[in-house]
Design a protein around this motif. Structure first.
Motif, PDB file in Angstrom:
ATOM      1  N   GLY A 190       0.816  -1.208   0.000  1.00 59.24           N
ATOM      2  CA  GLY A 190       0.000   0.000   0.000  1.00 59.24           C
ATOM      3  C   GLY A 190       0.844   1.249   0.000  1.00 59.24           C
ATOM      4  N   ALA A 191       1.916   1.252   0.806  1.00 60.96           N
ATOM      5  CA  ALA A 191       2.806   2.419   0.843  1.00 60.96           C
ATOM      6  C   ALA A 191       3.475   2.641  -0.506  1.00 60.96           C
ATOM      7  CB  ALA A 191       3.854   2.230   1.943  1.00 60.96           C
ATOM      8  N   ILE A 192       3.879   1.564  -1.159  1.00 56.26           N
ATOM      9  CA  ILE A 192       4.524   1.692  -2.474  1.00 56.26           C
ATOM     10  C   ILE A 192       3.528   2.215  -3.507  1.00 56.26           C
ATOM     11  CG2 ILE A 192       5.579   0.382  -4.357  1.00 56.26           C
ATOM     12  CD1 ILE A 192       6.794  -1.454  -2.167  1.00 56.26           C
ATOM     13  N   PHE A 193       2.275   1.777  -3.441  1.00 56.55           N
ATOM     14  CA  PHE A 193       1.267   2.261  -4.386  1.00 56.55           C
ATOM     15  C   PHE A 193       1.047   3.762  -4.226  1.00 56.55           C
ATOM     16  CE2 PHE A 193      -3.184   3.238  -5.445  1.00 56.55           C
ATOM     17  CZ  PHE A 193      -3.192   2.858  -6.784  1.00 56.55           C
ATOM     18  N   VAL A 194       0.957   4.233  -2.988  1.00 57.39           N
ATOM     19  CA  VAL A 194       0.793   5.675  -2.754  1.00 57.39           C
ATOM     20  C   VAL A 194       1.984   6.432  -3.333  1.00 57.39           C
ATOM     21  CG1 VAL A 194       0.679   7.471  -0.981  1.00 57.39           C
ATOM     22  CG2 VAL A 194      -0.660   5.366  -0.710  1.00 57.39           C
ATOM     23  N   SER A 195       3.177   5.917  -3.119  1.00 60.89           N
ATOM     24  CA  SER A 195       4.366   6.597  -3.650  1.00 60.89           C
ATOM     25  C   SER A 195       4.335   6.629  -5.174  1.00 60.89           C
ATOM     26  CB  SER A 195       5.635   5.895  -3.164  1.00 60.89           C
ATOM     27  OG  SER A 195       5.842   4.663  -3.825  1.00 60.89           O
ATOM     28  N   ALA A 196       3.848   5.550  -5.799  1.00 59.15           N
ATOM     29  CA  ALA A 196       3.809   5.491  -7.260  1.00 59.15           C
ATOM     30  C   ALA A 196       2.861   6.532  -7.843  1.00 59.15           C
ATOM     31  CB  ALA A 196       3.401   4.089  -7.713  1.00 59.15           C
ATOM     32  N   ILE A 197       1.748   6.794  -7.151  1.00 61.70           N
ATOM     33  CA  ILE A 197       0.806   7.821  -7.627  1.00 61.70           C
ATOM     34  C   ILE A 197       1.480   9.185  -7.650  1.00 61.70           C
ATOM     35  CG2 ILE A 197      -1.337   9.032  -7.092  1.00 61.70           C
ATOM     36  CD1 ILE A 197      -1.738   6.238  -8.250  1.00 61.70           C
ATOM     37  N   PHE A 198       2.205   9.523  -6.593  1.00 60.10           N
ATOM     38  CA  PHE A 198       2.934  10.796  -6.565  1.00 60.10           C
ATOM     39  C   PHE A 198       3.960  10.863  -7.691  1.00 60.10           C
ATOM     40  CE2 PHE A 198       1.258  11.301  -2.292  1.00 60.10           C
ATOM     41  CZ  PHE A 198       1.156  12.680  -2.152  1.00 60.10           C
ATOM     42  N   CYS A 199       4.694   9.766  -7.905  1.00 58.46           N
ATOM     43  CA  CYS A 199       5.737   9.759  -8.925  1.00 58.46           C
ATOM     44  C   CYS A 199       5.168   9.746 -10.343  1.00 58.46           C
ATOM     45  CB  CYS A 199       6.656   8.553  -8.722  1.00 58.46           C
ATOM     46  SG  CYS A 199       7.645   8.638  -7.216  1.00 58.46           S
ATOM     47  N   LEU A 200       3.905   9.344 -10.477  1.00 63.79           N
ATOM     48  CA  LEU A 200       3.251   9.334 -11.785  1.00 63.79           C
ATOM     49  C   LEU A 200       2.777  10.731 -12.185  1.00 63.79           C
ATOM     50  CD1 LEU A 200       1.968   7.713 -14.177  1.00 63.79           C
ATOM     51  CD2 LEU A 200      -0.053   7.458 -12.726  1.00 63.79           C
ATOM     52  N   LEU A 201       2.181  11.449 -11.244  1.00 60.47           N
ATOM     53  CA  LEU A 201       1.512  12.719 -11.568  1.00 60.47           C
ATOM     54  C   LEU A 201       2.443  13.929 -11.542  1.00 60.47           C
ATOM     55  CD1 LEU A 201      -1.841  12.229  -9.598  1.00 60.47           C
ATOM     56  CD2 LEU A 201      -1.391  11.797 -12.019  1.00 60.47           C
ATOM     57  N   THR A 202       3.409  13.934 -10.628  1.00 59.40           N
ATOM     58  CA  THR A 202       4.196  15.164 -10.444  1.00 59.40           C
ATOM     59  C   THR A 202       5.140  15.490 -11.609  1.00 59.40           C
ATOM     60  OG1 THR A 202       5.709  13.863  -9.046  1.00 59.40           O
ATOM     61  CG2 THR A 202       4.031  15.190  -7.936  1.00 59.40           C
ATOM     62  N   PRO A 203       5.766  14.515 -12.302  1.00 60.61           N
ATOM     63  CA  PRO A 203       6.569  14.910 -13.462  1.00 60.61           C
ATOM     64  C   PRO A 203       5.723  15.574 -14.554  1.00 60.61           C
ATOM     65  CG  PRO A 203       7.137  12.696 -12.769  1.00 60.61           C
ATOM     66  CD  PRO A 203       5.902  13.077 -12.019  1.00 60.61           C
ATOM     67  N   ILE A 204       4.489  15.102 -14.712  1.00 58.52           N
ATOM     68  CA  ILE A 204       3.599  15.726 -15.697  1.00 58.52           C
ATOM     69  C   ILE A 204       3.286  17.152 -15.282  1.00 58.52           C
ATOM     70  CG2 ILE A 204       1.332  15.569 -16.801  1.00 58.52           C
ATOM     71  CD1 ILE A 204       1.478  12.527 -16.337  1.00 58.52           C
ATOM     72  N   GLY A 205       3.045  17.341 -13.970  1.00 57.23           N
ATOM     73  CA  GLY A 205       2.819  18.702 -13.473  1.00 57.23           C
ATOM     74  C   GLY A 205       4.011  19.605 -13.707  1.00 57.23           C
ATOM     75  N   GLY A 206       5.215  19.058 -13.516  1.00 51.76           N
ATOM     76  CA  GLY A 206       6.411  19.868 -13.771  1.00 51.76           C
ATOM     77  C   GLY A 206       6.546  20.256 -15.224  1.00 51.76           C
ATOM     78  N   ALA A 207       6.143  19.363 -16.124  1.00 47.57           N
ATOM     79  CA  ALA A 207       6.279  19.636 -17.554  1.00 47.57           C
ATOM     80  C   ALA A 207       5.375  20.760 -18.027  1.00 47.57           C
ATOM     81  CB  ALA A 207       5.991  18.363 -18.352  1.00 47.57           C
TER      82      ALA A 207
END
Length: 623
Positions: A190-207
């Protein structure tokens, strides 16, 4: 509690009169440096009764026969061939495990691969920002070129450093510390899944950011995912892996980080000529590795040790059945891990989150693990790798490369970093974590000095560019099999189960926090001292890191996670005294004077059962 003499078997198994003579070992002060098996002194009939009680307590009646045989093997790992209770098929399975240490169920390897892919996000982001540094500062009105007035340039350098450091600030101050509560309530997956959501969305936000402030916010949020992921994935891999290949499997985290760095440099070159949006693509592309992590994590078995920690022994056994090739191996590991954890709890006890953090520095056994993990993590920043991962393109440009040549040289660095990570996959469990560090740090020192001194060669001389690049590549070649894979592998191993999440959070926060400091300060350091001074400074840091590792970092290879309680029960003074009085003179005689007859007196001694296991491994060439 810290100074109390604890008879580990006696406290964990309270019917002392049934068990004969028990060895008293203080897990906070193991002066004898003895590695103990809590089952070794228990008579067979008493052990069988204990197994029945254990099965009744946890509703495991249907696997009592397997548990009894597993307990016997756990009690005497090297003597299963003489046990009449073990069938020929089970003996073959146990023998196969030793002679074919890489042959394990596909579920184990799928788990390691899926989780480690997430590490590529970190490496990809480092190199994405590396390439973006050449263009995004100008678009956002914070250029850092030499043609900018000095006061303005210094101000802009700090802002660019802050943006680059954003993920590491977010990790060090929030992401890493979320590991303990999220692991407690959601489990490792569960902790890894939460981390993956952050790592999925934030690079797109940076772009799609329109100002440097927006870019900074997205990168701070990315840090939450990176810190949580970096604190959990290595633990997950370590807890699922067999002791004999645990280092290799956990270091796949670093393999994928290095692969992410390489892919990031590939992406930088791929979008180099697309114009003003190049930096957006370079930063945004880091979301790609998070996709398989989001989709695949719940296909992986949960950590059996996490289930044991929660008292869910049935589910722990089910996980072990998916992670081991034969039911007797699963039963053995279940009973042995639980027995060691019972011992551990007598020393550590139960505590809340705040208490667990303070106990990182107050309980001697845990404090020694904290010191060792802190040392290997901060050494990763002291060695200077991230100044190249973040700023290699800038460094090469300052050294006289044009923009495309700087990106190509950075691509070469990424390729070397990935290729030379592979040797550690085969040496980390044989050569050992500590030995890899002690060998590679001196090599990183002279290669950084070589790169810095090569920058003094006049730029008109063709040797200038070639030598700078060559020494940077050599530095990467020595870093990748040593300080690259060891810190996250080592830190995931050394803490007891009760403090593993908060301990790993502390270790990763140390690494990422100092990475943030380095990212913020390096542009100014480079501006003030130039390439030569900056490389010379980090060469000196490598020497300091080597000394710290020599005195504070014990070896952990081929010991189960629970047996490491005894390794870190040895006082730091005892360990350091042994290195000075015994190990160092032996090394000088053996490798300087080339005296092949020089012998090294070992620091640690082993219970008979554990000694039998080492003898069995030696016979098969595995030690």
């Amino acid at each position: 509690m810290n100074d109390k003499e604890i008879s580990t078997q006696e406290e964990a198994f309270p019917d002392r009169e049934r068990r004969g003579t028990l060895t008293s070992i203080n897990l906070n002060k193991n002066l004898a440096a003895k590695i103990s098996n809590p089952l070794s002194d228990i008579p067979r009939d008493v052990l069988m009764k204990d197994v029945e009680d254990f099965a009744a307590e946890h509703d495991l009646h249907d696997i009592v026969p397997d548990l009894k045989k597993g307990a016997l093997v756990a009690q005497n790992p090297g003597g299963f061939d003489e046990m009449e209770e073990i069938s020929p098929e089970e003996k073959d399975a146990l023998r196969f495990e030793v002679t074919n240490k890489w042959r394990h169920p596909g579920k184990l390897y799928i788990t390691i691969i899926i989780c480690s892919i997430g590490a590529a996000v970190q490496g990809w982001d480092q190199t994405g920002s590396n390439g973006a540094n050449l263009s995004f500062p100008t678009e956002f009105g914070i250029p850092i070129g030499q043609d900018i007035p000095q006061d303005q340039r210094e101000h802009n350098e700090w802002l660019v450093g802050l943006v680059n450091a954003g993920p590491y600030i977010g990790s060090a101050f929030l992401g890493c510390w979320l590991s303990d509560p999220l692991n407690t309530y959601l489990g490792r997956r569960g902790a890894i899944f939460v981390s993956a959501i952050f790592c999925l969305l934030t690079p797109i936000g940076g772009a799609i950011s329109q100002t440097w402030e927006q870019l900074l916010i997205t990168r701070l949020l990315m840090g939450i995912g990176m810190g949580l992921k970096g604190s959990t994935v290595p633990i997950f891999a370590a807890e699922n892996s067999p002791a004999t290949i645990r280092g290799a499997l956990v270091m796949s985290w670093q393999m994928w980080t290095a692969f992410g760095i390489f892919l990031g440099f590939c992406a930088n070159l791929a979008v180099y000529r697309v114009g003003d949006i190049a930096w957006r693509l370079q930063i945004g592309s880091a979301f790609i590795p998070a996709v398989p992590l989001c989709l695949g994590i719940f296909f992986c078995p949960e950590s059996p040790r996490w289930f044991i920690k929660k008292g869910r022994l049935r589910q722990a056994h089910n996980s072990l059945l998916r992670l081991r090739k034969h039911p007797i191996q699963a039963a053995r590991d279940l009973y042995y891990i639980n027995a060691q954890i019972l011992v551990e709890r007598q020393v550590i006890g139960h505590s809340n989150y705040l208490s667990r953090f303070t106990e990182l520095f107050t309980i001697p056994r845990v404090r020694r693990a904290s010191l060792a993990a802190w040392t290997v993590m901060i050494a990763q920043q002291m060695c200077g790798i991230n100044i190249i991962a973040f700023y290699s393109s800038t460094i090469f440009r300052e050294a006289g490369f044009d923009e495309f040549a700087a990106l190509m040289a950075s691509f070469g660095f990424g390729l070397v970093n990935f290729v030379f990570a592979w040797p550690a996959f085969f040496t980390i469990d044989t050569f050992g974590r500590r030995s890899l560090l002690l060998f590679t740090f001196p090599q990183m020192t002279w290669t950084l000095l070589g790169a810095g001194l090569s920058a003094l060669i006049p730029r008109s001389n063709p040797a200038h560019l070639g030598l700078v690049a060559m020494f940077v590549f050599l530095f990467a070649a020595f870093y990748s099999p040593g300080e690259g894979p060891v810190p996250f592998t080592y830190s995931a191993e050394v803490f007891p189960l009760s403090h593993r999440e908060v301990g790993m959070g502390f270790a990763v926060a140390t690494c990422f926090g100092w990475s943030a400091v380095l990212s913020i300060t390096f542009p100014s350091l480079l501006g003030a001292f130039g390439v030569t001074g900056a490389f010379g400074f980090y060469a000196g840091m490598n020497v300091l890191a080597l000394i710290m590792i020599f005195f504070w970092v014990p070896e952990t290879k081929e010991r189960t996670l629970e047996e490491l309680d005894y390794i870190f029960a040895v006082p730091v003074r005892t360990f350091a005294r042994y290195q000075i009085s015994t190990a160092l003179p032996w090394w000088f005689k053996r490798w300087v004077l080339f005296n092949k007859n020089a012998t090294l007196k070992p620091l640690y001694t082993f219970d008979s059962g554990l000694a039998d296991r080492k003898a069995m491994l030696r016979k098969t060439g595995k030690v």
